[in-house]
Design a protein around this motif. Structure first.
Motif, PDB file in Angstrom:
ATOM      1  N   ILE A 199       0.703  -0.925   0.141  1.00 49.08           N
ATOM      2  CA  ILE A 199      -0.305   0.144   0.260  1.00 49.08           C
ATOM      3  C   ILE A 199       0.821   0.739  -0.050  1.00 49.08           C
ATOM      4  O   ILE A 199       2.029   1.552   0.239  1.00 49.08           O
ATOM      5  N   GLY A 200       0.407   2.503  -0.440  1.00 51.33           N
ATOM      6  CA  GLY A 200       1.146   2.995  -0.359  1.00 51.33           C
ATOM      7  C   GLY A 200       2.259   3.428  -1.160  1.00 51.33           C
ATOM      8  O   GLY A 200       2.691   2.912  -2.428  1.00 51.33           O
ATOM      9  N   GLY A 201       3.068   3.937  -1.180  1.00 49.03           N
ATOM     10  CA  GLY A 201       4.321   3.891  -0.990  1.00 49.03           C
ATOM     11  C   GLY A 201       5.322   2.702  -2.290  1.00 49.03           C
ATOM     12  O   GLY A 201       6.181   2.105  -2.622  1.00 49.03           O
ATOM     13  N   SER A 202       4.492   1.383  -1.012  1.00 51.22           N
ATOM     14  CA  SER A 202       4.725   0.070  -1.646  1.00 51.22           C
ATOM     15  C   SER A 202       3.937  -0.672  -2.708  1.00 51.22           C
ATOM     16  O   SER A 202       3.947  -1.968  -3.143  1.00 51.22           O
ATOM     17  N   THR A 252       6.654  -4.383   2.374  1.00 52.22           N
ATOM     18  CA  THR A 252       5.964  -3.796   3.229  1.00 52.22           C
ATOM     19  C   THR A 252       7.722  -2.802   3.710  1.00 52.22           C
ATOM     20  O   THR A 252       8.361  -3.749   4.172  1.00 52.22           O
ATOM     21  N   LYS A 253       7.256  -1.719   3.931  1.00 47.30           N
ATOM     22  CA  LYS A 253       9.141  -1.233   4.106  1.00 47.30           C
ATOM     23  C   LYS A 253       9.048  -1.301   6.008  1.00 47.30           C
ATOM     24  O   LYS A 253      10.346  -1.690   6.338  1.00 47.30           O
ATOM     25  N   SER A 254       7.664  -1.421   6.577  1.00 41.93           N
ATOM     26  CA  SER A 254       8.151  -1.248   8.269  1.00 41.93           C
ATOM     27  C   SER A 254       7.915  -2.894   8.292  1.00 41.93           C
ATOM     28  O   SER A 254       8.258  -3.187   9.431  1.00 41.93           O
ATOM     29  N   GLY A 255       7.219  -3.793   7.172  1.00 45.59           N
ATOM     30  CA  GLY A 255       7.434  -4.908   7.850  1.00 45.59           C
ATOM     31  C   GLY A 255       5.681  -4.998   9.027  1.00 45.59           C
ATOM     32  O   GLY A 255       5.040  -5.986   9.348  1.00 45.59           O
ATOM     33  N   THR A 276       2.851  -2.632   8.445  1.00 46.46           N
ATOM     34  CA  THR A 276       1.499  -1.962   8.008  1.00 46.46           C
ATOM     35  C   THR A 276       0.572  -3.495   7.663  1.00 46.46           C
ATOM     36  O   THR A 276      -0.184  -4.168   7.306  1.00 46.46           O
ATOM     37  N   GLY A 283       9.703   4.887   2.226  1.00 43.02           N
ATOM     38  CA  GLY A 283       8.188   3.860   0.846  1.00 43.02           C
ATOM     39  C   GLY A 283       8.336   5.020  -0.112  1.00 43.02           C
ATOM     40  O   GLY A 283       8.427   3.976  -1.738  1.00 43.02           O
ATOM     41  N   ARG A 284       7.662   5.867  -0.584  1.00 47.33           N
ATOM     42  CA  ARG A 284       6.976   6.895  -1.972  1.00 47.33           C
ATOM     43  C   ARG A 284       8.607   7.289  -2.482  1.00 47.33           C
ATOM     44  O   ARG A 284       8.948   8.205  -3.735  1.00 47.33           O
ATOM     45  N   GLN A 318       0.939  11.157  -5.050  1.00 45.65           N
ATOM     46  CA  GLN A 318       1.511  10.879  -3.455  1.00 45.65           C
ATOM     47  C   GLN A 318       2.609  11.201  -2.482  1.00 45.65           C
ATOM     48  O   GLN A 318       2.785  11.972  -1.651  1.00 45.65           O
ATOM     49  N   GLU A 368       2.099  13.312   0.700  1.00 49.80           N
ATOM     50  CA  GLU A 368       2.819  12.914   1.777  1.00 49.80           C
ATOM     51  C   GLU A 368       4.114  13.812   2.010  1.00 49.80           C
ATOM     52  O   GLU A 368       4.630  13.616   3.883  1.00 49.80           O
ATOM     53  N   GLN A 406       6.146  11.425   8.047  1.00 50.41           N
ATOM     54  CA  GLN A 406       5.101  11.004   7.152  1.00 50.41           C
ATOM     55  C   GLN A 406       4.465  10.823   8.971  1.00 50.41           C
ATOM     56  O   GLN A 406       3.709  10.204   9.612  1.00 50.41           O
ATOM     57  N   VAL A 441       0.893  10.375   8.553  1.00 51.74           N
ATOM     58  CA  VAL A 441       0.380   8.683   8.906  1.00 51.74           C
ATOM     59  C   VAL A 441       0.729   8.048   9.603  1.00 51.74           C
ATOM     60  O   VAL A 441      -0.581   6.869  10.080  1.00 51.74           O
ATOM     61  N   LYS A 459      -2.155   4.922  11.677  1.00 52.64           N
ATOM     62  CA  LYS A 459      -1.437   3.472  11.793  1.00 52.64           C
ATOM     63  C   LYS A 459      -1.815   2.329  12.826  1.00 52.64           C
ATOM     64  O   LYS A 459      -2.129   2.536  13.215  1.00 52.64           O
TER      65      LYS A 459
HETATM   66  O1  PA5 Z   1       5.167   6.788   1.582  1.00 55.08           O
HETATM   67  C1  PA5 Z   1       4.981   6.429   2.452  1.00 55.08           C
HETATM   68  O2  PA5 Z   1       6.451   6.264   4.349  1.00 55.08           O
HETATM   69  C2  PA5 Z   1       4.346   5.729   3.231  1.00 55.08           C
HETATM   70  O3  PA5 Z   1       2.995   5.954   2.467  1.00 55.08           O
HETATM   71  C3  PA5 Z   1       4.256   3.856   3.256  1.00 55.08           C
HETATM   72  O4  PA5 Z   1       4.475   3.609   1.909  1.00 55.08           O
HETATM   73  C4  PA5 Z   1       3.446   3.251   3.055  1.00 55.08           C
HETATM   74  O5  PA5 Z   1       2.102   3.692   4.610  1.00 55.08           O
HETATM   75  C5  PA5 Z   1       3.047   1.844   3.744  1.00 55.08           C
HETATM   76  O6  PA5 Z   1       4.490   1.489   4.448  1.00 55.08           O
HETATM   77  P1  PA5 Z   1       4.911   0.330   4.470  1.00 55.08           P
HETATM   78  O7  PA5 Z   1       5.402  -0.189   3.545  1.00 55.08           O
HETATM   79  O8  PA5 Z   1       6.454   0.060   5.724  1.00 55.08           O
HETATM   80  O9  PA5 Z   1       4.028  -0.767   4.438  1.00 55.08           O
END
Ligand code: PA5
Length: 464
Positions: A83-86, A144-147, A149, A207-208, A287, A291, A426, A429, A433
């Motif tokens: 989702i988002g940047g991912s 997922t960057k954070s692992g 979400t 992410g983005r 985005q 963001e 962010q 955001v 979360k």
């Molecule tokens: O740009 C960002 O940091 C966010 O839009 C993230 O990409 C988004 O919230 C998804 O996060 P994650 O990749 O940790 O699941």
């Protein structure tokens, strides 16, 4: 650099009193130098590791290509969960570089499996996905960057569970590969335990800003996209964005023009590609711009509540929807057109005698028509003294898409530097979360739940 940037129509010389004076640019030398230094001196450091993402070795590119080929040979569907940047990077590149009706093409005409990027948790969408994929031959890239979400983890749990039932425990592990930060987050731990293949995301790539890291490259490899050309394009744009002179640096110049326009109350940034394949490129832009620049405070802690609301528009479709507003409504917008010189197809409008309407159209091509319409909209906006500029792509290829993505990242970074904000966090955001974790009962979020429960709704303001 293959892209061309024409900002004539941002200037006073073109749109009169609503435009920017040449002296505004010339007199802001210190601001340009400071914004430039902040981005370029930190390139590859801290949260700016994204600037180095195109710099991977040929060996790494070959490895990705091998992986992609392997998946292509056995997959009927390739599903990205993120989702988002991912997700937006895989979505916009898929749309830009693969056939516009890729998934509907007969298998023999498709160069890659059917592609799905699931960036929402609408239960109906999950049910619909399950109706069209065959789990036995579907492969899943959990990104997922954070692992951590919730959206992505919930999708993963549902699909892993179904996969195990469909193909058995052992095989299911081979249908899932994970792109995440090595050593961090819930997904990394699960991936290690279950033995999924793991692709890393560098720590300093948010992410983005991650589209040219494994977040994008792994799906692009499966899509059969020429990764090397894309990264070469990104490198060419990086070199252009490292030019110290604002007159020759496209991202520094347009970032300045946008920020200067914001000071004049132009708080909406419309992005308007004239190519269907670039429609979701506008989502990518929206985005990263929203963001990154929508921030409450600047780096010194001063309240600024800044940002420019991005709006997405598609040429020519939205000429029949939004352009009336852009031309005659408030002077609160900057419109960025993206034009394409050579489309992937040429379609003639035949001189058919039985269709004796529109003689003016016959003998032309759709290519000529869409170009004329882009230029006409630019003309109409300019005549109405509306700020606009045009990014021209000679054609939409892996290389030019690499350039465009890199340009968006640099433009955003420079704009954030001009604004004096932290472009790469962010907090808004993150707050959402955390509230989700609390509502869904995650341990450690009890205080947040109490905070949420303390908010009372006034029934007088609810209409039933
Ligand atoms: O740009 C960002 O940091 C966010 O839009 C993230 O990409 C988004 O919230 C998804 O996060 P994650 O990749 O940790 O699941």
């Amino acid at each position: 650099m293959k892209l061309k940037f024409d900002y004539n129509n941002m200037m006073e010389s073109s749109i009169g009193e609503h435009g920017i004076k040449q002296s505004d640019i010339d007199n802001a030398g210190n601001a340009h130098a400071a914004a430039f230094a902040e981005v370029i001196n930190n390139s590859g450091k801290g949260w700016q590791e994204w600037a180095d993402t195109p710099m991977i070795s040929d060996a790494e590119i070959n490895e990705l290509n091998e992986f992609g080929k392997n998946i292509r040979e056995k997959a009927s569907s390739f599903v990205v969960l993120g989702i988002g940047g991912s997700a937006l990077g895989p979505i916009c590149v898929f749309n830009a570089l693969l056939h516009l009706h890729h998934n509907e093409l007969p298998a023999a005409m498709r160069k890659a499996p059917k592609i799905y990027v699931e960036d929402n948790i609408d239960p109906e969408r999950m049910a619909s996905l399950l109706d069209v994929i065959d789990l036995k031959t579907a492969y899943f890239n959990v990104i997922t960057k954070s692992g951590e979400t919730s959206e992505t983890l919930s999708q993963f749990i549902i699909l892993y569970n179904l996969l195990k039932k469909a193909v058995g425990e052992k095989a299911a592990k081979e249908h899932i590969f994970v792109t995440t930060t090595i050593g961090k987050g819930a997904l990394y731990a699960v991936a290690q335990k279950e033995g999924f293949k793991i692709f890393g995301i560098p720590g300093g790539v948010g992410g983005r800003f991650s589209v040219l890291s494994n977040v994008g490259l792994v799906p692009f490899a499966v899509m059969g996209i020429d990764i090397k050309s894309m990264l070469d394009g990104a490198k060419a744009m990086r070199a252009a964005c490292e030019r110290a002179d604002i007159k020759t640096n496209p991202a520094l110049m347009t970032a300045f023009l946008q920020v200067r326009s914001m000071q004049d109350g132009k708080n909406i940034s419309v992005i308007m590609p004239y190519a269907d394949g670039l429609k979701t490129m506008a989502d990518f832009y929206c985005q990263i711009w929203a963001e990154s620049l929508g921030k409450a405070v600047d780096k010194a802690g001063k309240t600024v509540n800044c940002g420019q609301t991005p709006a997405k528009s598609l040429g020519v479709t939205d000429q029949h929807s939004q352009v009336q507003l852009y031309t005659e409504g408030p002077f609160d917008k900057v419109v960025t057109f993206i034009g394409v010189e050579n489309f992937g197809a040429t379609i003639g409008i035949p001189a058919d005698e039985t269709a004796d309407i529109g003689d003016f159209l016959k003998g032309h091509t759709m290519n000529e028509l869409i170009t004329a319409e882009r230029k006409s909209t630019e003309f109409a906006l300019t005549k109405a003294k509306r700020s606009n500029f045009t990014i021209m792509m000679p054609e939409v290829t892996a290389e030019t898409v690499g350039e465009l993505l890199m340009y968006f990242m640099y433009e955003t970074a420079f704009a954030g530097a001009y604004l004096g904000i932290d472009t790469f966090n962010q907090p808004g955001v993150e707050e959402g979360k955390k509230a989700t974790f609390a509502m869904i009962g995650r341990a450690g979020y009890e205080q947040k739940l109490r905070e949420l429960n303390s908010i009372e709704k006034n029934v007088a303001y609810i209409i039933k």
